[in-house]
Scaffold this motif. Sequence first.
Motif, short mmCIF file in Angstrom:
data_model
loop_
_atom_site.label_atom_id
_atom_site.label_comp_id
_atom_site.label_asym_id
_atom_site.label_seq_id
_atom_site.Cartn_x
_atom_site.Cartn_y
_atom_site.Cartn_z
N GLU A 19 1.05 -1.33 -0.10
CA GLU A 19 0.13 -0.13 0.00
C GLU A 19 0.98 1.35 -0.15
O GLU A 19 1.96 1.25 0.19
CB GLU A 19 -0.95 -0.11 1.11
N THR A 20 0.13 2.44 -0.32
CA THR A 20 1.06 3.68 -0.21
C THR A 20 0.54 4.44 1.20
O THR A 20 -0.60 4.60 1.51
CB THR A 20 0.61 4.58 -1.39
N GLN A 26 5.03 7.26 0.36
CA GLN A 26 5.97 6.29 -0.11
C GLN A 26 5.32 4.97 -0.03
O GLN A 26 4.41 4.60 0.80
CB GLN A 26 7.05 5.99 0.84
N SER A 27 5.51 4.12 -1.15
CA SER A 27 4.90 2.95 -1.66
C SER A 27 5.85 1.82 -0.98
O SER A 27 6.98 2.00 -0.92
CB SER A 27 4.90 2.95 -2.99
#
Length: 81
Positions: A19-20, A26-27
Amino acid sequence: MFLIFGFRTKATALGWVPETCRVCGQSGSLLLTREVTKFSLFFIPLIPIRTKHVLRCQNAFCHADTKISGDEARRLQPSLR
């Protein structure tokens, strides 16, 4: 007569989800946890009062906790069903 009561919260890690982060953007993998707060009487947890799901960012500069709904947690982690 003494009556000892209180609340206790226990966090359980449910797994890593790709997930982001909603805070730093940040991913990557975020840790999905379930936190259950229970009413305790004489140090024995009896009644669940509140359950919430949290995504925890593992970025070294962020470490943000984002509260999500139970439906979204089930969507992210199919084993919750």
